[in-house]
Each structure stands twice: as C-alpha cells, then as structure tokens.
Design a protein around this motif. Structure first.
Motif, PDB file in Angstrom:
ATOM      1  N   LEU A   5       0.822  -1.068   0.161  1.00  0.00           N
ATOM      2  CA  LEU A   5       0.057   0.197  -0.157  1.00  0.00           C
ATOM      3  C   LEU A   5       0.692   1.249  -0.124  1.00  0.00           C
ATOM      4  O   LEU A   5       0.322   2.288   0.397  1.00  0.00           O
ATOM      5  CB  LEU A   5      -1.086   0.170   1.160  1.00  0.00           C
ATOM      6  CG  LEU A   5      -1.880  -1.276   1.221  1.00  0.00           C
ATOM      7  CD1 LEU A   5      -2.691  -1.103   2.279  1.00  0.00           C
ATOM      8  CD2 LEU A   5      -2.782  -1.359   0.226  1.00  0.00           C
ATOM      9  N   HIS A   6       2.064   1.172  -0.425  1.00  0.00           N
ATOM     10  CA  HIS A   6       3.149   2.330  -0.136  1.00  0.00           C
ATOM     11  C   HIS A   6       4.159   2.044  -1.363  1.00  0.00           C
ATOM     12  O   HIS A   6       5.140   1.438  -0.945  1.00  0.00           O
ATOM     13  CB  HIS A   6       3.514   2.549   1.124  1.00  0.00           C
ATOM     14  CG  HIS A   6       4.125   3.995   1.350  1.00  0.00           C
ATOM     15  ND1 HIS A   6       4.430   4.303   2.520  1.00  0.00           N
ATOM     16  CD2 HIS A   6       4.947   4.636   0.383  1.00  0.00           C
ATOM     17  CE1 HIS A   6       5.131   5.611   2.580  1.00  0.00           C
ATOM     18  NE2 HIS A   6       5.421   5.813   1.260  1.00  0.00           N
ATOM     19  N   CYS A   7       4.182   2.893  -2.539  1.00  0.00           N
ATOM     20  CA  CYS A   7       5.331   2.861  -3.235  1.00  0.00           C
ATOM     21  C   CYS A   7       5.075   3.862  -4.306  1.00  0.00           C
ATOM     22  O   CYS A   7       4.282   4.659  -4.260  1.00  0.00           O
ATOM     23  CB  CYS A   7       5.260   1.473  -4.204  1.00  0.00           C
ATOM     24  SG  CYS A   7       3.885   1.138  -5.168  1.00  0.00           S
ATOM     25  N   HIS A   8       6.311   4.030  -5.032  1.00  0.00           N
ATOM     26  CA  HIS A   8       6.506   5.266  -5.869  1.00  0.00           C
ATOM     27  C   HIS A   8       6.756   4.927  -7.264  1.00  0.00           C
ATOM     28  O   HIS A   8       7.406   3.862  -7.436  1.00  0.00           O
ATOM     29  CB  HIS A   8       7.661   6.278  -5.295  1.00  0.00           C
ATOM     30  CG  HIS A   8       7.292   6.673  -3.930  1.00  0.00           C
ATOM     31  ND1 HIS A   8       6.646   7.806  -3.629  1.00  0.00           N
ATOM     32  CD2 HIS A   8       7.482   6.187  -2.591  1.00  0.00           C
ATOM     33  CE1 HIS A   8       6.245   8.235  -2.504  1.00  0.00           C
ATOM     34  NE2 HIS A   8       6.888   7.060  -1.662  1.00  0.00           N
ATOM     35  N   SER A   9       6.399   5.622  -8.167  1.00  0.00           N
ATOM     36  CA  SER A   9       6.720   5.722  -9.602  1.00  0.00           C
ATOM     37  C   SER A   9       7.456   6.941 -10.091  1.00  0.00           C
ATOM     38  O   SER A   9       7.509   7.749  -9.527  1.00  0.00           O
ATOM     39  CB  SER A   9       5.438   5.512 -10.404  1.00  0.00           C
ATOM     40  OG  SER A   9       4.745   6.485 -10.383  1.00  0.00           O
ATOM     41  N   THR A  10       7.706   6.989 -11.293  1.00  0.00           N
ATOM     42  CA  THR A  10       8.537   8.104 -12.048  1.00  0.00           C
ATOM     43  C   THR A  10       7.436   9.389 -12.132  1.00  0.00           C
ATOM     44  O   THR A  10       7.782  10.443 -12.252  1.00  0.00           O
ATOM     45  CB  THR A  10       8.751   7.981 -13.615  1.00  0.00           C
ATOM     46  OG1 THR A  10       7.625   7.262 -14.197  1.00  0.00           O
ATOM     47  CG2 THR A  10       9.916   7.214 -13.698  1.00  0.00           C
TER      48      THR A  10
END
Ligand code: AMP
Ligand code: MN
Ligand code: MN
Ligand code: MN
Length: 272
Positions: A5-10
């Motif tokens: 439930l927690h992540c990052h992309s460009t």
C-alpha cells in the motif's frame, strides 16, 4: 491475500514508470497495490490500466504538524471515486515544487555546487529532493544520494528548502470530505508518539502505517497497539522507489501481517 500500500513511480521520485510498478506487483503475486506518489495523482491512470490486480489509487501528501513534516497517505476506493476538488489542489503543489527546485539550486550554488537544473526539471510530475540528489550523483558532485542528503539536502542542512506543506489536520479533513481514507505514513521514522497519533485520530485520521521497511519489530508492535486503541485501520507497504536492492512486498512480508492488513484495509476502503 497480500498487499503493498505504499510505493512510488516516475510520477514522483520512483525510478520505474507506473505501469512497470503495477506489472511488478502482478509478478510478485500481490492481491492489491496502491501507488502513492508524492503529492500527485499523475501516475494512477497508467498503473490502473494494468490488469490482474486490485489497484488502489493513492497519494503520499507532504504535510506539516506542529512545525514538523509528516507524510500522510491518502487512499480512494476506485479510479472514478476521488473528489473533484482533490486533483487541482495537488496540481498547485506541483508548481510549488518546481519553484522550490530553483531555490535549492540557488542554495547549492552559494555552496559552490552547480546543479544541472534543466536535467532535473525535464522530469514530469512531482520534483523532489530525491531527483536533485540523483542528479548530483550523476554529475559526480557526490558519491551517493545519502552523501547528498548528509551534506546539503537533509532536513536542516545548508541547501534544505522545505516543500510547501499542507497542515496535516486540514489535509486529513480534506481527503475525508473527498471520500478518501488517510493513514499516517511511517510514524516510526518521524518519531510520532501515541499522544500525537491520538490528536490526529481526533482530527479524523482513519489509519496508521504499521508495516514499513524502516519500522523494527517493536515499532510495529507499538503501532499495532495504538491502532487498536484508537480504532485506526492498519496499513503497510514497501515504500519502494524502484531502486535495486529492494522491492515491492510479496506474499511473505516477514511477520505475517499482510493478510490481516490487507483484508481489513480493503474492507474499510469498500465501506467508504
Ligand atoms: P521532498 O518531498 O522533496 O522533500 O523529498 C523527500 C524524498 O527524498 C523522500 O520521499 C525520499 O524519497 C528522499 N529522501 C529523503 N531523505 C533521504 C535520504 N537520507 N536518502 C535518500 N533519499 C532520501
Ligand atoms: Mn520519496
Ligand atoms: Mn514518506
Ligand atoms: Mn513514500
């Protein structure tokens, strides 16, 4: 059942495009994935189009409580279910982040460090200190991102420029009014104790991030207890930025918390 439930992309400071992050989640066998880029919804549509997984639209908001920065995760039940007023409010913040980039470059210049601003500004979406740090490493101005944060960009360091931050309690109320659910990100990293968590719960905070890679077992135990006492939904995630040496969560999360977190969280989201 296993979730991240927690992540990052460009769309903010992750290294993988949104679709690649979602594809990775499918590969890892996750039941549900929330993409939570910093202060932007920019990556959501692309990630949501990847089949084979329940996609939860999210965002990690930069907020300020009692003079301190706190990260607030906001989640919405579905792509067509976030408030109309949310996106323009976030867009305002993106412009602020671009202005802040110029201030950071000026502060670095005063310290004798020349930042290739155009290279950083070429990136779409939310520009963060991580972008600046990565660029300085690429230019050879420092050996690692860690070094950049220690020498220049970390909180209180000489080229630190605070981002334009939303008052935490206001953001909690706003997301709630727009039909979303908020969870306080990594309270263990930001040293948020029980009384402050209780204050935020009174302001309408619905959840707390119990599982985070920087939370040791005793922190998770403390937060689980606090969540029960304050009737907060537990959330958890990898906070993956797409770099090597770490990954999205998978079916074995370490302490068996994933099924418990996932089911209760998705239930709370569907009940909104
Ligand atoms: P910002 O929201 O622009 O202040 O940028 C904060 C981002 O910088 C965080 O979300 C992290 O991804 C990254 N960051 C913060 N501190 C560090 C650190 N010490 N080392 C590496 N990355 C960091
Ligand atoms: Mn980040
Ligand atoms: Mn964070
Ligand atoms: Mn994060």
């Amino acid at each position: 059942m296993s979730v991240d439930l927690h992540c990052h992309s460009t769309a903010s400071d992750g290294r993988c495009p949104p679709a690649a992050v979602a594809a990775r989640a499918v590969e890892r066998g996750l039941t549900a994935l929330a993409l939570t880029d910093h202060d932007t919804f920019g990556g959501l549509a692309e990630a949501a189009a990847v089949p084979g997984i329940r996609f939860v639209p999210g965002v990690e908001l930069s907020t300020e409580h009692r003079g301190r920065g706190l990260h607030l995760l906001a989640y919405f039940p579905a792509m067509d279910r976030w408030g109309a007023e949310m996106a323009p409010r976030l867009d305002e913040r993106l412009a602020g982040r671009r202005e802040r980039l110029l201030k950071m470059a000026a502060a670095l210049a005063r310290l004798g460090v020349t930042l290739d601003v155009d290279a950083v500004a070429a990136s779409h979406g939310a520009i963060t200190r991580a972008h600046v740090a990565r660029q300085l490493v690429a230019q050879g101005a420092a050996g690692s991102m860690q070094e950049v944060f220690e020498r220049w960009l970390g909180d209180g360091r000489p080229a630190f420029v605070p981002s334009d931050r939303w008052p935490t309690e206001e953001a909690i109320g706003f997301v709630r009014d727009q039909g979303g659910l908020t969870s306080l990100a990594h309270p263990g990293v930001d040293d948020v104790g029980g009384p402050e968590l209780a204050t935020l719960a009174r302001a309408g905070l619905q959840g707390v991030e119990v599982w985070h890679p920087s939370h040791p077992r005793q922190t998770r135990r403390r937060l689980r207890r606090a969540a029960r006492e304050l009737k907060l939904v537990m959330t958890g995630g990898s906070d993956w930025h797409g770099g090597p040496g770490s990954d999205l969560l998978g079916p074995t999360i370490g302490d068996g918390l994933a099924p418990e977190i996932g089911q209760a969280f998705l239930g709370a989201l569907d009940a909104l």
